[in-house]
Structure formats: structure tokens, C-alpha cells
Write an enzyme that holds these catalytic residues in place. Structure first.
Site, PDB file in Angstrom:
ATOM      1  N   ARG A 178      32.365  52.651  78.204  1.00 38.60           N
ATOM      2  CA  ARG A 178      32.203  51.950  76.932  1.00 38.60           C
ATOM      3  C   ARG A 178      31.816  52.970  75.878  1.00 38.60           C
ATOM      4  NH1 ARG A 178      32.756  48.163  73.974  1.00 38.60           N
ATOM      5  NH2 ARG A 178      31.829  46.164  74.351  1.00 38.60           N
ATOM      6  N   LYS A 179      31.748  52.525  74.629  1.00 34.49           N
ATOM      7  CA  LYS A 179      31.328  53.415  73.553  1.00 34.49           C
ATOM      8  C   LYS A 179      29.888  53.855  73.773  1.00 34.49           C
ATOM      9  CE  LYS A 179      29.717  49.964  70.195  1.00 34.49           C
ATOM     10  NZ  LYS A 179      29.903  49.444  68.826  1.00 34.49           N
ATOM     11  N   CYS A 239      28.555  44.460  64.214  1.00 34.78           N
ATOM     12  CA  CYS A 239      28.776  45.811  63.687  1.00 34.78           C
ATOM     13  C   CYS A 239      27.928  46.079  62.436  1.00 34.78           C
ATOM     14  CB  CYS A 239      30.254  46.010  63.360  1.00 34.78           C
ATOM     15  SG  CYS A 239      31.325  45.917  64.810  1.00 34.78           S
ATOM     16  N   GLY A 240      27.608  45.037  61.685  1.00 46.61           N
ATOM     17  CA  GLY A 240      26.771  45.196  60.501  1.00 46.61           C
ATOM     18  C   GLY A 240      25.282  45.193  60.795  1.00 46.61           C
ATOM     19  N   ARG A 242      39.209  56.778  61.406  1.00 43.24           N
ATOM     20  CA  ARG A 242      37.758  56.968  61.358  1.00 43.24           C
ATOM     21  C   ARG A 242      37.455  58.444  61.603  1.00 43.24           C
ATOM     22  NH1 ARG A 242      35.107  53.476  65.487  1.00 43.24           N
ATOM     23  NH2 ARG A 242      35.232  51.826  63.915  1.00 43.24           N
ATOM     24  N   GLY A 278      30.314  40.167  60.197  1.00 47.47           N
ATOM     25  CA  GLY A 278      31.303  39.085  60.175  1.00 47.47           C
ATOM     26  C   GLY A 278      31.379  38.259  61.430  1.00 47.47           C
TER      27      GLY A 278
END
Length: 504
Positions: A172-173, A432-433, A62, A427
Site C-alpha cells: 500500500r502507499k 484525502c483532505g 503528481r 469529498g
């Protein structure tokens, strides 16, 4: 204290993944299947290298593309890397204006990192518990409607957060965005800077706490502070330093920033970060949170006049963001031949060729690639956003990208729509989408149909990123994929003004 750390926190405390950079050749020689689990599945992500259990031995990289800007030269380097992967290679434009390369071998990494560095690219700290790609107005610098050019601001934040003294071990992110125009698509970030006025000066109001997860979904809320553009980098650093020190490291499902805001209270959190910011020489002004972001994001597709007289950007729809090596190389070539050699990626997973003179627009539109990446796509394909799906992600319950593309194409054959409809496909519940941001959101699921458990989706409706933003809400908890085109057709007719095409 160490005894209470989770397995992931222990691995991070023992060795920072950034320290693996000079050892990539050595790790490749050992073989990916001989690496310890923490190195393989956690630490390599600090270099932007992702092990994918569903494609063992084939890795993802990424990138970091601040503000979604990439040059033709850079894209060609990435196209070559994907091309070397043969049938395993592909790339995805992400919902953070970024690019992910798939199908790479571990032995590809050291030479790829060197080649990327040579053209000014990096994948550093693009995954796991790190500040992710920093987003901004994809039209920055060329937008007739922009309030401020976000490119230098986003670049300054990235440089500050990747510096040697910046945090390397967040709980965390962490997502950051900078708004530069009336367009939204910012409030799902942990930290968002929205253009706002204070005493007649244009700067930014601070919003905090946005995130999506399997447990909780929140839009960012006003923190009550205003900053000048030149303060954003240090304020971001102060926020991350505080988060690194005070964030939850015992329960990962309660470690995103909003949980820390909840724990301290909004005022307590604001004062704590201000103390950190003051130590860096910063000073923020109180603010009521009013800002200039008041509409859903423009699709930016088609031919559009830039603020520079005689130039246009041409926005191309990349179906669900999926690229192959040949299309990446061709996009680079088109950008160089017809524009200035610069491209932009959008959070809707599309691509813009910028700085195209008027006399080159028609020849560009006649190029063969634009039959596939259309400048004027259908009303559903234009804003169909999708996560990776189960081809590459072990969490996904359905093949989102192929399903989304097939269903959207079928619906566009069946229906005429009066305007574009943004659909978000994801999904699994990790979202994430971003299904909660779509006018229609679809989340992979399983349901019983005709006596068997089958692939399905949950349907969410009503997401709005306009002046009064709100998240989509659950409409149907289990529609089998086999029935999905019919169900969506009815929804589009009833709720979005679609009309069924008359059969020839």
C-alpha cells in the site's frame, strides 16, 4: 499464493510501472483508450501519471517535491506544461507540500518528463503503492525556531527510497515525515521522525502507524527507538523492505502499516524492523518516545524574519491550494525578483517566497498577485485545506474546493474571528483532505432535504495537532450544502469566539 492475490496485486506482479518510462511515446501513439486497464489505471501511477475517469483523456501528474522546496526555474517549467493545456489546465498544492498538474494529454508525458528531468524534477513513484512525497518543516533552513534543518534529511530519504535496490512493489502507499521544529502535523504518517534527545544528543524518536482511511483513522505511536539524522534514510529503507515482504496483500483495506504493527505487536514489529536495519549496518537506541514537537503548526503567512539577518520569508495564502498557469509563472517571477528564486509549499496548501531582503518586502507586498494570494488572509481562509473534489475525483461526493472557498468567503463577510480556525474539507470517506486533523472537519456526503437527496457534509469537531494531539470527532452526519453557511456560522460563534459583524 498467486491465486490469492487481488487483481491489483496481480497487475503489479506482472509488470512494474517504472518499466513503462521508455515507452511513454509508444503508449501515447496507441491512444489512452486503447491501453489495457491495468496499465491505464495502475502502472502509469509509478511514473506519477494518473488517469482521471471524470476527465477522460486528460491526465494528472503528481510531482515529488521533497520538503516542499521548488525553484523559480522548476516552477516555470511546470507553468508552461499547464499553460499548454488551455482551459483544461490547473495545478493544486497538496497536503504533502507537493504539486499536482491537471489537464495533460498522454502525448504530453514523454516531453514533460524530459523537461522536468532537465531542471531536477521527478514524478517517479508519487502515486499508488509507493512511498509518497516526503514532508518536512516548510521553513527548514530559514526558521529561527528550528531544531534541525530537515531538507538534507528528507532529500537523503528520497534518494535512498528511489534507488535501484529500493522496494518497487509495496502492499500500500506509505507516508513519511521528518520534524525539525516544535510544530506538529506529522502524526498522520506511517513513519514519522520527531526531534528528540538521547544522552544529550539531538536526534529523532521514531513514530509509526499513522493513517486516515474510510475504515480506520490513527495517529502514529512511539516505536521506542531513537536515531541520528544520518540514520533516517537507511532506517526508512529497512522499514519499507520489511513492509514490502510482510504487509497484507490479500485485503487492501487492511494493508496500511498499522495493521502490520497490530499483527506483530509493537515489540515484535520493532524487533523485525531492527533486524532489517541491522542488515544495513544500522543500530538504533531504545527511547521513551519523548520529543520536542508540542504545538500545532504555524500558518507561516505574512512577513516573518528569517534566521538570516536582514532577510524575511513572505507567506501567501493560496485559496484551497488551486493554481493556474499564469499564477504559477508569476510566483516564479516574484521569487526571482524579490527573493532568491526559491519557494516553499506548505501542508496547509499555501506558498512561501523566501530570502526577501528588507528593502524588497514592501514592493513585493504591492504586487498585483498578492491581492489574490494575500499575505494576511482572513482567519478562515488562512488555514482552509481541501482535497480535489468531484471536479477531478470520481470518489468525491461534492465539489470541495469551490464549496470551501465560497463558504469561507461568505463566513468571513459575516463574522469577525479572534484567531485563525483550521478547517479541512474532503469529498469522501477516504479522507484525502484530512478532516480529522481540522478544528472543523467537513466530509462530503448525501442527505435528504425537502424530500430530495442533496449534496451535504458530515461535520467533525475538535481535531488538535498541539501538545496533546487528538482526532476530530463526528458532530453532525448530514448538513445540506445549502444550509452549511448558517450552520457553520452558529458553530463559530458558539465554539470559536466569533462575533457577527454589524450590518452597515
Amino acid at each position: 499464493m498467486a491465486a490469492t492475490l487481488s487483481k491489483i496485486e496481480q497487475a503489479k506482479a506482472e509488470l512494474c510501472g517504472l518499466d513503462l518510462a521508455p515507452r511513454l511515446g509508444e503508449l501515447a501513439a496507441q491512444g489512452w483508450d486503447n491501453l489495457d486497464e491495468a496499465t491505464l489505471t495502475i502502472r502509469l501511477k509509478w511514473l506519477g501519471i494518473f488517469f482521471r475517469p471524470v476527465t477522460p483523456g486528460r491526465f494528472m501528474v503528481r510531482l515529488r517535491l521533497p520538503n516542499g522546496v521548488i525553484s523559480a526555474d522548476q516552477l516555470e517549467v511546470l507553468a508552461d506544461a499547464v499553460d499548454r493545456c488551455g482551459e483544461h489546465g490547473s495545478a493544486d498544492i497538496t497536503t504533502r507540500q507537493n504539486l499536482q498538474l491537471r489537464g495533460l494529454l498522454l502525448e504530453d508525458m514523454a516531453p514533460l518528463m524530459e523537461a522536468m528531468e532537465a531542471v531536477g524534477l521527478t514524478s517517479r513513484q508519487s502515486g499508488h503503492d509507493n512511498p509518497r512525497n516526503i514532508t518536512g518543516n516548510p521553513l527548514a533552513g530559514i526558521d529561527p525556531e528550528e531544531l534541525v534543518d530537515t531538507r538534507p534529511l528528507v532529500e537523503a530519504i528520497q534518494q535512498r527510497l528511489l534507488a535501484a535496490d529500493a522496494p518497487r512493489n509495496l502492499p500500500r502507499k506509505f507516508n513519511i515525515a521528518v520534524g525539525g521544529a516544535p510544530d506538529s502535523f506529522l502524526l498522520h504518517n506511517d513513519l514519522a521522525f520527531l526531534p528528540a534527545d538521547h544522552n544529550g544528543e539531538l536526534g529523532f524518536t521514531v513514530m509509526v502507524g499513522g493513517f486516515f482511511s474510510a475504515q480506520r483513522n490513527e495517529l502514529a505511536i512511539p516505536l521506542g527507538l531513537w536515531l541520528r539524522g544520518d540514520q533516517l534514510a537507511n532506517y526508512s529503507l529497512a522499514t519499507l523492505r520489511h513492509f514490502e515482504r510482510c504487509g497484507n496483500r490479500q485485503a487492501r483495506n487492511k494493508s496500511r502499516l498499522m495493521y502490520l504493527v497490530d499483527d506483530l505487536g509493537l515489540e515484535g514489529y520493532r524487533e523485525a524492523v531492527l533486524e532489517e536495519f541491522t542488515a544495513l549496518g544500522g543500530e538504533a537506541a531504545p527511547h521513551n518516545g519523548e520529543h520536542h514537537v508540542n504545538r500545532a503548526p504555524r500558518a507561516a503567512l505574512g512577513v516573518n524574519p528569517q534566521k538570516q539577518e536582514g532577510l524575511s520569508w513572505v507567506g501567501l495564502s493560496v485559496p484551497v491550494g488551486r493554481l493556474d498557469a499564469a499564477s504559477m509563472a508569476e510566483l516564479a517571477s516574484l521569487a526571482r525578483r524579490y527573493g532568491s528564486g526559491e519557494l516553499r509549499f506548505t501542508e496547509a496548501q499555501n506558498v512561501l517566497i523566501v530570502n526577501v531582503p528588507a528593502e524588497r518586502v514592501e514592493p513585493l507586498l504591492a504586487e498585483p498577485l498578492l491581492q489574490r494570494f494575500k499575505s494576511e488572509p482572513g482567519a478562515l481562509m488562512a488555514e482552509a485545506v481541501s482535497c480535489t473534489g468531484n471536479r477531478y475525483c470520481s470518489f468525491a461526493l461534492i465539489p470541495t474546493k469551490t464549496t470551501a472557498q465560497a463558504v469561507v468567503e461568505e463566513l468571513e463577510q459575516r463574522l469577525e474571528l479572534p484567531h485563525a480556525v483550521r478547517s479541512h474539507w474532503t469529498g469522501c470517506p477516504n479522507a484525502c483532505g484530512q478532516p480529522y486533523m481540522g478544528e472543523i472537519g467537513l466530509m462530503g456526503a448525501k442527505t435528504r432535504h425537502e424530500g430530495q437527496m442533496v449534496e451535504a457534509v458530515k461535520i467533525f469537531l475538535g481535531g488538535d495537532m498541539g501538545a496533546d494531539p487528538k482526532l476530530a470527532e463526528l458532530h453532525d452526519k448530514g448538513v445540506p450544502l445549502a444550509l452549511l453557511p448558517d450552520v457553520l456560522e452558529q458553530l463559530l460563534v458558539e465554539r470559536f469566539g466569533a462575533r457577527r459583524r454589524v450590518a452597515a
